[in-house]
Each structure stands twice: as structure tokens, then as C-alpha cells.
Design a protein around this motif. Structure first.
Motif, PDB file in Angstrom:
ATOM      1  N   ASP A  79       5.938 -19.372  -7.256  1.00  0.00           N
ATOM      2  CA  ASP A  79       5.882 -19.903  -8.793  1.00  0.00           C
ATOM      3  C   ASP A  79       4.789 -18.976  -9.473  1.00  0.00           C
ATOM      4  OD1 ASP A  79       8.150 -21.350  -8.240  1.00  0.00           O
ATOM      5  OD2 ASP A  79       6.698 -23.310  -8.152  1.00  0.00           O
ATOM      6  N   SER A  80       3.567 -19.005  -8.973  1.00  0.00           N
ATOM      7  CA  SER A  80       2.404 -18.294  -9.534  1.00  0.00           C
ATOM      8  C   SER A  80       2.562 -16.775  -9.756  1.00  0.00           C
ATOM      9  CB  SER A  80       1.248 -18.808  -8.813  1.00  0.00           C
ATOM     10  OG  SER A  80       1.025 -18.498  -7.473  1.00  0.00           O
ATOM     11  N   GLY A  81       3.310 -16.268  -8.681  1.00  0.00           N
ATOM     12  CA  GLY A  81       3.767 -14.755  -8.723  1.00  0.00           C
ATOM     13  C   GLY A  81       2.763 -14.164  -7.463  1.00  0.00           C
ATOM     14  N   TYR A  82       3.165 -12.819  -7.491  1.00  0.00           N
ATOM     15  CA  TYR A  82       2.540 -12.260  -6.379  1.00  0.00           C
ATOM     16  C   TYR A  82       2.880 -10.803  -6.291  1.00  0.00           C
ATOM     17  CZ  TYR A  82       6.851 -12.544  -3.798  1.00  0.00           C
ATOM     18  OH  TYR A  82       8.391 -12.574  -3.285  1.00  0.00           O
ATOM     19  N   ARG A  83       2.032  -9.904  -5.606  1.00  0.00           N
ATOM     20  CA  ARG A  83       2.284  -8.253  -5.611  1.00  0.00           C
ATOM     21  C   ARG A  83       2.530  -7.803  -4.200  1.00  0.00           C
ATOM     22  NH1 ARG A  83      -1.811  -5.138  -9.228  1.00  0.00           N
ATOM     23  NH2 ARG A  83      -0.305  -6.166 -10.663  1.00  0.00           N
ATOM     24  N   VAL A  84       3.358  -6.770  -4.025  1.00  0.00           N
ATOM     25  CA  VAL A  84       3.672  -6.461  -2.868  1.00  0.00           C
ATOM     26  C   VAL A  84       3.396  -4.901  -2.927  1.00  0.00           C
ATOM     27  CG1 VAL A  84       5.335  -5.882  -1.140  1.00  0.00           C
ATOM     28  CG2 VAL A  84       5.635  -7.978  -2.242  1.00  0.00           C
ATOM     29  N   VAL A  85       2.412  -4.472  -1.786  1.00  0.00           N
ATOM     30  CA  VAL A  85       1.861  -3.229  -2.021  1.00  0.00           C
ATOM     31  C   VAL A  85       2.133  -2.403  -0.847  1.00  0.00           C
ATOM     32  CG1 VAL A  85      -0.142  -1.839  -2.316  1.00  0.00           C
ATOM     33  CG2 VAL A  85       0.235  -3.766  -3.895  1.00  0.00           C
ATOM     34  N   ALA A  86       2.487  -1.096  -0.717  1.00  0.00           N
ATOM     35  CA  ALA A  86       2.537  -0.237   0.666  1.00  0.00           C
ATOM     36  C   ALA A  86       1.549   0.787   0.195  1.00  0.00           C
ATOM     37  CB  ALA A  86       3.791  -0.086   0.716  1.00  0.00           C
ATOM     38  N   ASN A  87       0.259   0.954   0.632  1.00  0.00           N
ATOM     39  CA  ASN A  87      -0.517   2.092   0.408  1.00  0.00           C
ATOM     40  C   ASN A  87       0.118   3.131   1.441  1.00  0.00           C
ATOM     41  OD1 ASN A  87      -2.369   0.973  -1.210  1.00  0.00           O
ATOM     42  ND2 ASN A  87      -3.434  -0.092   0.355  1.00  0.00           N
ATOM     43  N   THR A  88       0.474   4.268   0.900  1.00  0.00           N
ATOM     44  CA  THR A  88       1.028   5.470   1.485  1.00  0.00           C
ATOM     45  C   THR A  88       0.025   6.650   1.533  1.00  0.00           C
ATOM     46  OG1 THR A  88       3.023   4.324   1.291  1.00  0.00           O
ATOM     47  CG2 THR A  88       2.982   6.659   1.855  1.00  0.00           C
ATOM     48  N   ALA A  92      -3.609   7.080  -1.781  1.00  0.00           N
ATOM     49  CA  ALA A  92      -3.468   5.449  -2.316  1.00  0.00           C
ATOM     50  C   ALA A  92      -4.227   4.848  -1.235  1.00  0.00           C
ATOM     51  CB  ALA A  92      -2.043   5.119  -1.346  1.00  0.00           C
ATOM     52  N   GLY A  93      -5.263   5.396  -0.485  1.00  0.00           N
ATOM     53  CA  GLY A  93      -6.210   4.693   0.466  1.00  0.00           C
ATOM     54  C   GLY A  93      -5.817   4.281   1.670  1.00  0.00           C
ATOM     55  N   GLN A  94      -4.687   4.632   1.986  1.00  0.00           N
ATOM     56  CA  GLN A  94      -4.096   3.741   3.499  1.00  0.00           C
ATOM     57  C   GLN A  94      -4.942   4.023   4.447  1.00  0.00           C
ATOM     58  OE1 GLN A  94      -0.263   5.264   5.032  1.00  0.00           O
ATOM     59  NE2 GLN A  94      -0.245   3.928   6.790  1.00  0.00           N
ATOM     60  N   ALA A  95      -5.585   3.108   5.141  1.00  0.00           N
ATOM     61  CA  ALA A  95      -6.649   3.154   6.228  1.00  0.00           C
ATOM     62  C   ALA A  95      -6.051   3.012   7.811  1.00  0.00           C
ATOM     63  CB  ALA A  95      -7.784   2.017   5.940  1.00  0.00           C
ATOM     64  N   VAL A  96      -4.882   2.199   7.488  1.00  0.00           N
ATOM     65  CA  VAL A  96      -4.608   1.812   8.819  1.00  0.00           C
ATOM     66  C   VAL A  96      -3.010   2.458   9.141  1.00  0.00           C
ATOM     67  CG1 VAL A  96      -3.494   0.085  10.459  1.00  0.00           C
ATOM     68  CG2 VAL A  96      -5.509  -0.292   9.184  1.00  0.00           C
ATOM     69  N   ARG A 107      -4.114 -15.107  -7.471  1.00  0.00           N
ATOM     70  CA  ARG A 107      -4.863 -15.148  -8.878  1.00  0.00           C
ATOM     71  C   ARG A 107      -4.310 -14.007  -9.626  1.00  0.00           C
ATOM     72  NH1 ARG A 107      -6.783 -10.036  -8.240  1.00  0.00           N
ATOM     73  NH2 ARG A 107      -7.384  -9.138  -6.224  1.00  0.00           N
ATOM     74  N   PRO A 108      -4.564 -13.862 -10.866  1.00  0.00           N
ATOM     75  CA  PRO A 108      -3.909 -12.797 -11.587  1.00  0.00           C
ATOM     76  C   PRO A 108      -4.579 -11.462 -11.147  1.00  0.00           C
ATOM     77  CG  PRO A 108      -5.208 -14.560 -13.098  1.00  0.00           C
ATOM     78  CD  PRO A 108      -5.399 -14.794 -11.645  1.00  0.00           C
ATOM     79  N   MET A 109      -3.364 -10.403 -11.291  1.00  0.00           N
ATOM     80  CA  MET A 109      -3.884  -9.188 -10.778  1.00  0.00           C
ATOM     81  C   MET A 109      -3.901  -8.198 -12.053  1.00  0.00           C
ATOM     82  SD  MET A 109      -3.038  -9.163  -7.252  1.00  0.00           S
ATOM     83  CE  MET A 109      -2.852 -10.812  -6.621  1.00  0.00           C
ATOM     84  N   GLY A 110      -4.733  -7.304 -12.051  1.00  0.00           N
ATOM     85  CA  GLY A 110      -4.768  -6.234 -12.965  1.00  0.00           C
ATOM     86  C   GLY A 110      -3.767  -5.129 -12.704  1.00  0.00           C
ATOM     87  N   TRP A 111      -3.527  -4.584 -13.801  1.00  0.00           N
ATOM     88  CA  TRP A 111      -2.527  -3.278 -13.968  1.00  0.00           C
ATOM     89  C   TRP A 111      -2.870  -2.355 -14.828  1.00  0.00           C
ATOM     90  CZ3 TRP A 111       1.151  -2.396 -10.271  1.00  0.00           C
ATOM     91  CH2 TRP A 111       1.820  -1.254 -10.526  1.00  0.00           C
ATOM     92  N   PRO A 112      -3.112  -1.073 -14.349  1.00  0.00           N
ATOM     93  CA  PRO A 112      -2.684  -0.499 -13.122  1.00  0.00           C
ATOM     94  C   PRO A 112      -3.515  -0.687 -12.223  1.00  0.00           C
ATOM     95  CG  PRO A 112      -3.222   1.231 -14.451  1.00  0.00           C
ATOM     96  CD  PRO A 112      -3.533   0.188 -15.511  1.00  0.00           C
ATOM     97  N   PRO A 113      -3.307  -0.742 -11.029  1.00  0.00           N
ATOM     98  CA  PRO A 113      -4.436  -0.890  -9.667  1.00  0.00           C
ATOM     99  C   PRO A 113      -5.111   0.241  -9.697  1.00  0.00           C
ATOM    100  CG  PRO A 113      -2.176  -0.132  -8.670  1.00  0.00           C
ATOM    101  CD  PRO A 113      -1.897  -0.502 -10.254  1.00  0.00           C
ATOM    102  N   GLY A 114      -6.176   0.167  -9.071  1.00  0.00           N
ATOM    103  CA  GLY A 114      -7.384   1.025  -9.055  1.00  0.00           C
ATOM    104  C   GLY A 114      -7.053   2.231  -8.204  1.00  0.00           C
TER     105      GLY A 114
END
Ligand code: 5GP
Ligand code: ZN
Length: 114
Positions: A79-88, A92-96, A107-114
Motif C-alpha cells: 500500500d505504501s509503495g516500493y521500488r524494484v532495482v537490478a543494478n547491472t 550501476a554499482g553492481q557489487a555482487v 520510506r519515500p524514495m528519491g528520483w532519479p536514483p543516485g
């Protein structure tokens, strides 16, 4: 892939706070959460990143996205909302280097992401 941390989580040989799992995917809480809810969803089978997915991986990619939605339901953030991200990849900073979806919410998310 015995040196891959997420393969080890999927195999149960590395500890993780698992939210749920099935034959194809595992959803578990991120060890360093960036939001009140921060769940990772991975395929059990090693795929290095979204850029490494092939035509034959379409079914597991669908399962991964459905599992992200299920993780959000179980975590109570629909209900509050969420974000789904695939760093690639590097920018994109993919570490794993094992494909994973981040499910972030609570919590509220900023846009655009950093
Ligand atoms: P990336 O930057 O590759 O998209 O995100 C990797 C994520 O995996 C990070 O949010 C990091 O905190 C998380 N992570 C790395 N190692 C582990 C681990 O051993 N267990 C868990 N639960 N999360 C991890
Ligand atoms: Zn792996």
C-alpha cells in the motif's frame, strides 16, 4: 559457483534471513539495508547479471519479478509503495556478480536514483 556468496545463500551454505524460497528463487533480507524494508531476490541458478541473461532464462526472470512482488506483500509495503532495482554492471554499482533484484520500501524514495 562455490565462491559466489549468493550461490552459497541459495544452497544454504551461507547464512541469510530468508523471507521465502521455492525451486527457482530465494528472497532474503539484505545484510546492510538501505531502507526499512530491503529484500534481495535471486535465482537459485547462477546468472551473473541481467546483461548475462539469455533467451532461455525468460521463465526464471518472470519468477524473479513475481517473487519481488510477493516479497513486497509479505513485508507489508504494497500500500505504501516500493521500488524494484537490478543494478547491472559497473556504472550501476553492481557489487555482487549474481543477478539479484532489490526490493526497497518503508520510506519515500528519491528520483532519479543516485
Ligand atoms: P549490488 O550493489 O550488487 O546491487 O547489491 C548487493 C547487495 O548485496 C548489497 O545491498 C549488499 O548489502 C548485499 N549483500 C552483500 N553480501 C551479502 C550477504 O552475504 N548477505 C546478504 N544478506 N546481503 C549481502
Ligand atoms: Zn552465484
Amino acid at each position: 559457483m562455490e565462491n559466489c556468496i549468493f550461490c552459497r545463500v541459495a544452497a544454504g551454505s551461507a547464512p541469510a534471513r530468508v523471507l521465502f524460497a521455492d525451486d527457482d528463487v530465494v528472497a532474503f533480507h539484505d545484510i546492510a539495508p538501505r531502507a526499512p524494508v530491503h529484500v534481495l531476490v535471486i535465482p537459485r541458478r547462477h546468472i551473473t547479471s541481467l546483461a548475462h541473461a539469455e533467451a532461455g532464462d525468460a521463465a526464471v526472470l518472470g519468477s524473479l519479478l513475481a517473487a519481488a512482488a510477493e516479497a513486497a506483500r509479505r513485508a507489508g509495503i504494497v500500500d505504501s509503495g516500493y521500488r524494484v532495482v537490478a543494478n547491472t554492471g559497473a556504472d550501476a554499482g553492481q557489487a555482487v556478480p549474481h543477478l539479484h533484484l532489490h526490493v526497497l520500501g518503508g520510506r519515500p524514495m528519491g528520483w532519479p536514483p543516485g
